[in-house]
Structure formats: structure tokens, C-alpha cells
Design a protein around this motif. Structure first.
Motif, PDB file in Angstrom:
ATOM      1  N   THR A 177      91.928  36.623  69.771  1.00  0.00           N
ATOM      2  CA  THR A 177      90.609  36.612  69.141  1.00  0.00           C
ATOM      3  C   THR A 177      90.572  37.559  67.959  1.00  0.00           C
ATOM      4  O   THR A 177      91.372  38.508  67.858  1.00  0.00           O
ATOM      5  CB  THR A 177      89.536  37.028  70.148  1.00  0.00           C
ATOM      6  OG1 THR A 177      89.810  38.362  70.601  1.00  0.00           O
ATOM      7  CG2 THR A 177      89.509  36.079  71.338  1.00  0.00           C
ATOM      8  N   GLU A 178      89.621  37.301  67.055  1.00  0.00           N
ATOM      9  CA  GLU A 178      89.500  38.133  65.869  1.00  0.00           C
ATOM     10  C   GLU A 178      89.161  39.570  66.224  1.00  0.00           C
ATOM     11  O   GLU A 178      89.656  40.519  65.609  1.00  0.00           O
ATOM     12  CB  GLU A 178      88.414  37.560  64.958  1.00  0.00           C
ATOM     13  CG  GLU A 178      88.299  38.303  63.625  1.00  0.00           C
ATOM     14  CD  GLU A 178      87.300  37.633  62.691  1.00  0.00           C
ATOM     15  OE1 GLU A 178      86.918  38.278  61.715  1.00  0.00           O
ATOM     16  OE2 GLU A 178      86.903  36.486  62.962  1.00  0.00           O
ATOM     17  N   SER A 179      88.356  39.743  67.263  1.00  0.00           N
ATOM     18  CA  SER A 179      87.982  41.110  67.665  1.00  0.00           C
ATOM     19  C   SER A 179      89.182  41.880  68.196  1.00  0.00           C
ATOM     20  O   SER A 179      89.296  43.101  68.006  1.00  0.00           O
ATOM     21  CB  SER A 179      86.889  41.045  68.730  1.00  0.00           C
ATOM     22  OG  SER A 179      87.339  40.320  69.873  1.00  0.00           O
TER      23      SER A 179
END
Length: 315
Positions: free
Chosen positions: A309-311
């Protein structure tokens, strides 16, 4: 505009509508690899190689592979000169920066093997003497996937030496119309000769060093590992991707990020490159001819393996 995009723009004066193939070819060169172009005749494979060579200051040679071609026709050989009373080395066409190996699968396995040391170690050993090749050394090999009469399939060990396997593909209707308009006067060769060099061999070496500094988050390295590991655990795959393949995917992802003016790799870079970098390395059950399913297998793996995920990978 960075220099990779400059080369792409220069080549687009000749090659119409194949921007992604052109970009990936240049990325392969900057990454220090080689490219296998597989497509039917007339789709622009040779023209791409020529346009790329014209866009650099490097030297260019072309070898037309045929069944009677010998390894020494590629690497060179020692020739006795009676006047000097000694053997003198005559370098073969591999002593260049960009080598077009045209219809590589028409040569015998012995001759094909003559390229292995050149491609992997950037050197030629003849009569016990090793000679280094020029840097960069980039091979663009072509083959026709349809006509198999009089051809010798590339062994898996040689396929693994190509960092990417690409296809030009037929142009769309609008692209083909543009081709007809651009070259209606039969001036393809003239336009090719008009191309000027936009990068030097030194520029390529600098780009390679800069691209290798691009950051890859540990989660993305794990993502590459998961993809590669999945190729080794399928019932329809006899032998999955080797560590050479995972490194190739890592290096090419760095160069693609660099080409897009980023100092970090994204999951999209890896997904874009997975098929061209990994598919041709799979040895599938079913023997020769089953390789057509390799692309769909990699696509299935990409759909199954969780994407970081981007996070999780935020810088």
C-alpha cells in the motif's frame, strides 16, 4: 527533459506509435541488459535498432544470423599473417556498443552460444586470450515467432541473458496512416540518416550510475521477491524465475523510475515491467511451444500477489 526521454523523442521521428516499446528498450540498455524483439517481419524491429544507434555516439554493427554462421564470425579470430610471421587478431562485429543480432534463432546452437560470454561478461576469449568489449555493450536480437522452418529455438540459458523480451506489434489504424504520410516519398533511409546523436556513451554510463541510486523501499523488494517466488510454486511451471531475473526486475524498475524523473520506485513500475522481464524466463510444462502461456501466468501472479500500500511505502 531527461536524456532517456530525449532519446525516445529522437527515435519517435522514425518509429511511430511504439513509445512504450522504445522506452523499455532504452531502459534495458541503461540497466546494462539486452533485449530480444520477437515479432513478425516488417514491424520495425531492425529500424528501432538503427534509430537507437543513430541517437547515440556509440558504434553499431549488425549480424545477419544464418545456419552457416560460425562463432568466429561473431567474435573474431586470429589470422596468420605471413609477412609478420605471427597471428594477428581480427575483431568480430561484437566489438561495438550496439549490436543487432538479426534473426538470431536462424543460427545453430553452437553459434548462438558464441554470444553468451559477450552478453554476460562483456568479454571475448579466443585461444586463451580474453579481450574486454566496449562499454556500453547492448545486444538487440530479433526473431520471428511464426516461421519455424530452419530455426533453432534459443536455449533457456540464452533467453535468461536477455533482460527483456519485447514485441513491436502491428500499429493501429491511425498510426499506420501516419506511417504512410510520413514515408510516402520512400524516404525512410533518408530520415534515418538525418537523425543526430542526442546522448554519448559517457552519458549512458552516467545515467546507469544515477539510476542505480534510485530508492527502492524494502516492501517493494519483498513484492519483487513474492512475484518471483510465485513463479516457482505453480503446477504449470517446470522452472520459475532465477535470482538473475529478480535482479533484472529490480534494476529495470530503478531505470524506469529514473526515466520518469523520480528518485523512488513505485509498485506500478514493477507491474509494468513484470511481463517483459520475467515471462520469457519461465520454463513451462508441455515443452517447446508452451511459452505462449507465460505472459498470462505472470499476469495471474500479479493479480494474486498483494501490492504494497501507498501508506506502507510512503517516504
Amino acid at each position: 527533459m531527461n536524456k532517456i526521454k530525449e532519446v525516445c523523442s529522437n527515435i519517435s521521428k522514425i518509429i511511430v506509435g511504439k513509445d512504450e516499446t522504445v522506452l523499455l528498450t532504452i531502459c534495458a540498455m541503461v540497466a546494462g541488459g539486452h533485449v530480444l524483439l520477437e515479432d513478425v517481419p516488417g514491424t520495425g524491429k531492425t529500424m528501432l535498432a538503427k534509430a537507437l544507434s543513430k541517437s547515440t555516439t556509440g558504434t553499431y554493427n549488425r549480424i545477419q544470423f544464418t545456419p552457416d554462421l560460425l562463432p568466429s564470425d561473431i567474435t573474431g579470430l586470429n589470422v596468420y599473417q605471413a609477412g609478420k610471421g605471427e597471428f594477428v587478431f581480427n575483431p568480430g562485429p561484437v566489438f561495438c556498443n550496439i549490436l543487432l543480432a538479426d534473426e538470431i534463432n536462424r543460427a545453430t546452437p553452437r553459434t548462438q552460444a558464441g554470444l553468451l560470454e559477450c552478453m554476460e561478461e562483456r568479454q571475448v576469449t579466443i585461444d586463451g586470450v580474453t579481450r574486454k568489449l566496449e562499454e556500453p555493450f547492448f545486444v538487440i536480437a530479433t526473431q520471428n515467432p511464426i516461421e519455424t522452418s530452419g530455426t533453432f529455438p534459443l536455449p533457456e540459458a540464452q533467453l535468461d541473458r536477455f533482460v527483456m523480451k519485447l514485441s513491436m506489434g502491428f500499429p493501429g489504424k491511425e498510426q499506420e496512416l501516419e506511417i504512410l504520410k510520413r514515408f510516402q516519398e520512400g524516404n525512410k533511409s533518408e530520415k534515418l540518416d538525418e537523425l543526430g546523436a542526442v546522448v554519448t556513451t559517457e552519458d549512458i554510463a552516467v545515467m546507469r550510475k544515477e539510476a542505480m541510486k534510485v530508492e527502492v523501499h524494502p516492501d517493494l523488494m519483498a513484492y519483487i521477491t513474492d512475484i518471483v517466488d510465485a513463479t516457482r510454486n505453480r503446477t504449470d511451471v517446470n522452472s520459475g524465475v532465477s535470482p538473475r531475473g529478480s535482479l533484472a526486475l529490480l534494476y529495470c524498475a530503478k531505470v524506469l523510475a529514473y526515466a520518469n524523473d523520480r528518485d523512488y520506485v513505485t509498485p506500478e513500475d514493477i507491474k509494468t515491467l513484470a511481463v517483459p522481464v520475467l515471462a520469457h524466463r519461465l520454463i513451462l510444462n508441455g515443452g517447446y511451444g508452451a511459452s505462449g502461456n507465460a505472459k498470462s501466468i505472470i499476469e495471474e501472479i500479479l493479480a494474486e500477489v498483494p501490492v504494497p500500500t501507498e501508506s506502507a511505502i510512503s517516504r
